[in-house]
Design an enzyme around this catalytic site. Structure first.
Site, mmCIF file in Angstrom:
data_model
loop_
_atom_site.group_PDB
_atom_site.id
_atom_site.type_symbol
_atom_site.label_atom_id
_atom_site.label_comp_id
_atom_site.label_asym_id
_atom_site.label_seq_id
_atom_site.Cartn_x
_atom_site.Cartn_y
_atom_site.Cartn_z
ATOM 1 N N HIS A 183 0.878 -1.171 0.000
ATOM 2 C CA HIS A 183 0.000 0.000 0.000
ATOM 3 C C HIS A 183 0.918 1.225 0.000
ATOM 4 O O HIS A 183 2.030 1.167 0.532
ATOM 5 C CB HIS A 183 -0.830 -0.059 1.290
ATOM 6 C CG HIS A 183 -1.876 0.995 1.429
ATOM 7 N ND1 HIS A 183 -1.592 2.272 1.822
ATOM 8 C CD2 HIS A 183 -3.223 0.953 1.262
ATOM 9 C CE1 HIS A 183 -2.712 2.976 1.890
ATOM 10 N NE2 HIS A 183 -3.722 2.192 1.546
ATOM 11 N N ASP A 237 3.234 -4.559 7.938
ATOM 12 C CA ASP A 237 2.017 -3.760 7.790
ATOM 13 C C ASP A 237 0.848 -4.733 7.940
ATOM 14 O O ASP A 237 0.543 -5.492 7.022
ATOM 15 C CB ASP A 237 2.033 -3.090 6.410
ATOM 16 C CG ASP A 237 0.685 -2.448 6.068
ATOM 17 O OD1 ASP A 237 -0.285 -2.626 6.827
ATOM 18 O OD2 ASP A 237 0.614 -1.790 5.019
ATOM 19 N N GLN A 254 -4.355 -5.275 6.950
ATOM 20 C CA GLN A 254 -5.347 -6.217 6.423
ATOM 21 C C GLN A 254 -5.290 -7.585 7.102
ATOM 22 O O GLN A 254 -6.142 -8.433 6.825
ATOM 23 C CB GLN A 254 -5.158 -6.398 4.902
ATOM 24 C CG GLN A 254 -5.374 -5.137 4.091
ATOM 25 C CD GLN A 254 -6.822 -4.628 4.127
ATOM 26 O OE1 GLN A 254 -7.748 -5.348 4.496
ATOM 27 N NE2 GLN A 254 -7.005 -3.374 3.761
ATOM 28 N N LYS A 309 -10.331 -0.876 10.661
ATOM 29 C CA LYS A 309 -10.517 -2.029 9.764
ATOM 30 C C LYS A 309 -10.874 -3.289 10.550
ATOM 31 O O LYS A 309 -10.978 -4.369 9.988
ATOM 32 C CB LYS A 309 -9.243 -2.272 8.946
ATOM 33 C CG LYS A 309 -8.950 -1.158 7.934
ATOM 34 C CD LYS A 309 -7.768 -1.521 7.085
ATOM 35 C CE LYS A 309 -7.160 -0.333 6.381
ATOM 36 N NZ LYS A 309 -7.962 0.145 5.245
ATOM 37 N N CYS A 359 -4.760 2.480 -3.591
ATOM 38 C CA CYS A 359 -3.505 2.975 -2.991
ATOM 39 C C CYS A 359 -2.360 2.005 -3.255
ATOM 40 O O CYS A 359 -1.502 1.798 -2.381
ATOM 41 C CB CYS A 359 -3.653 3.234 -1.499
ATOM 42 S SG CYS A 359 -4.795 4.556 -1.140
HETATM 43 N N1 7TS Z 1 -1.700 -0.854 4.582
HETATM 44 C C1 7TS Z 1 -2.632 -1.616 4.000
HETATM 45 C C2 7TS Z 1 -2.279 -3.017 3.579
HETATM 46 C C3 7TS Z 1 -3.924 -1.114 3.821
HETATM 47 O O1 7TS Z 1 -4.853 -1.887 3.251
HETATM 48 C C4 7TS Z 1 -4.228 0.200 4.235
HETATM 49 C C5 7TS Z 1 -5.562 0.821 3.974
HETATM 50 C C6 7TS Z 1 -3.217 0.941 4.870
HETATM 51 C C7 7TS Z 1 -1.972 0.384 5.007
HETATM 52 C C8 7TS Z 1 -3.476 2.293 5.402
HETATM 53 O O2 7TS Z 1 -4.388 2.236 6.448
HETATM 54 P P1 7TS Z 1 -4.907 3.547 7.138
HETATM 55 O O3 7TS Z 1 -5.879 3.071 8.148
HETATM 56 O O4 7TS Z 1 -3.718 4.217 7.729
HETATM 57 O O5 7TS Z 1 -5.530 4.380 6.059
HETATM 58 N N2 7TS Z 1 -6.262 0.297 2.885
HETATM 59 C C9 7TS Z 1 -7.357 0.829 2.300
HETATM 60 C C10 7TS Z 1 -8.017 0.179 1.259
HETATM 61 O O6 7TS Z 1 -7.698 -0.890 0.788
HETATM 62 N N3 7TS Z 1 -9.070 0.963 0.875
HETATM 63 O O7 7TS Z 1 -9.101 2.043 1.657
HETATM 64 C C11 7TS Z 1 -8.028 1.979 2.546
#
Ligand code: 7TS
Length: 406
Positions: A122, A199, A202, A225, A364
């Site tokens: 990401h 990371d 997910q 999430k 992303c």
């Molecule tokens: N890493 C992964 C693997 C992610 O899926 C996401 C967010 C992030 C980092 C960043 O997370 P955040 O909470 O800091 O924003 N992924 C997604 C997505 O797949 N659609 O919207 C956000």
């Protein structure tokens, strides 16, 4: 065992009609819905216990501080960390990864070092390292993806060497669902003395995570999430490393003694939590973890795997659909696809008219999309509260859209 009907009753959002239709929520990789228990814990906190933490000696401040600390303990148990000193609360995965990029990047990365990532990252586990590499004169290397969109472990052996300072990899691809064999990669990082970062945005919501079993130094995740509110996330860090690391943000709460020309740092984890924290978020996160515990990851995995297999089976029946990513046995509950001649944004807008929420775009992960020969996909991502009826609704609506366009 709790039934799907009982589970759905816990999520008030499913009473909401979208364009007069039942909500079919298939955008869980972006954020999950919140159970009543989490929503109520947050309002109860504001109604009965709101105060700033670690500052007052008054009753409310003391119980807010206790609750906030207890939330750290809950996360420590959830990830099998040694204790709350290894759990830093942040806003989200992005902030956790930036904390590491800045703290390790500015203080430890030197010219000639390399940082190893995967092709699945990401942007939030790519761009911070790009910036640090540029600033410090380090190189970024990638562990390659196989033809069938899995991690190429043979290329990991080539990428990681004695000049590798940081290995930072996703545990599960948000764009394709691919599950990454973290333990195998961490073994290589260990052999070469590199920091091992995961990371877990997910993975934490969908599978049991044991940071000691995985043998990683850091693990970043987002509360939103995994049923918790937005604005709360975390970072697990190995205590001995966090002790040596420089803080990321400076200010109130993270200090021990301050003079006009110097400062010393608070004990862990507060050294990394500057300023007034998100107390209600922390409390909501603790309740979300309890809720996940009540369902159990065995059941969550079972439901999600069944749904993913079913989604593949049903979508493969449609000649105009192409699925990106590996077979269901190698991935989590994410199905990314393209439809002949119709742009993902149009698909997502038309699905929305049927009350179906999916994501369309690059997720992303622009460089990964480019490797796949596209710039965007439509993505359905499931959680344990989804059902086969949700997949049927998706398939039916896709058939309707295809007819409309042809
Ligand atoms: N890493 C992964 C693997 C992610 O899926 C996401 C967010 C992030 C980092 C960043 O997370 P955040 O909470 O800091 O924003 N992924 C997604 C997505 O797949 N659609 O919207 C956000």
């Amino acid at each position: 065992m709790i039934s799907i009907t009982e589970i759905l009753k816990d999520f008030p959002i499913f009473e909401t009609k979208i364009h007069g239709k039942r909500l079919v929520y298939l955008d869980n990789a972006a954020t999950t819905q919140k159970p009543r228990q989490v929503i109520e814990a947050i309002s109860q906190y504001y109604e009965t216990r709101n105060a700033n933490v670690h500052r007052g000696v008054h009753y409310l401040s003391e119980i807010a501080s206790e609750d906030y600390e207890e939330a750290h303990n809950k996360v420590a148990k959830f990830l099998n960390a040694k204790g709350m000193e290894e759990i830093i609360f942040t806003r989200n995965t992005t902030e956790s990864l930036n904390l590491l990029a800045y703290s390790l990047g500015l203080n430890e990365l030197e010219k000639g070092d390399n940082i190893v990532l995967t092709r699945f990252e990401h942007h939030s586990n790519l761009v911070p390292w790009q910036q640090m590499a540029r600033r410090q004169g380090a190189e970024i290397r990638f562990i390659e993806m196989t033809e069938d969109c899995r991690l190429d472990l043979a290329s990991a052996e080539k990428a990681i060497d004695d000049k590798t300072k940081v290995v930072s990899i996703t545990h599960m691809s948000n764009a394709l669902g691919t599950i990454i064999p973290v333990k195998e990669v961490s073994k290589l990082a260990r052999e070469h003395g590199a920091y091992m970062i995961v990371d877990g945005a997910q993975s934490a919501p969908h599978m049991p995570v044991d940071v000691r079993e995985l043998d990683v130094d850091f693990f970043a995740f987002s509360g939103h999430k995994m049923l918790a509110p937005m604005g709360i996330g975390g970072l697990y860090g190995r205590e001995d490393i966090l002790e040596k690391m420089e803080p990321f943000l400076f200010g109130g709460d993270m200090i021990s003694i301050v003079s006009f020309d110097n400062a010393t740092w608070n004990r862990l984890p507060w050294k990394f939590e500057a300023g007034t924290p998100n107390v209600s978020g922390g409390i909501g996160l603790a309740v979300a973890i309890d809720y996940l515990g009540k369902i159990g990851f065995d059941k969550i995995h079972y439901i999600e795997h069944e749904l993913t297999e079913y989604a593949h089976e049903r979508l493969n029946e449609l000649s105009f659909i192409k699925i990106y990513g590996p077979e269901p046995k190698y991935k989590g509950a994410v199905v990314s696809f393209a439809m002949d001649g119709i742009h993902p944004h149009d698909i997502a807008s038309l699905l929305d008219e049927d009350g179906i929420a999916v994501r369309a775009g690059h997720h992303c992960a622009q460089p990964l999309m480019k490797m796949l020969g596209t710039d965007s996909t439509t993505r359905a991502s499931m959680y344990f509260y989804n059902t086969k009826e949700d997949i049927d609704a998706l398939v039916e609506s896709l058939q309707k859209i295809y007819k409309l366009f042809s």
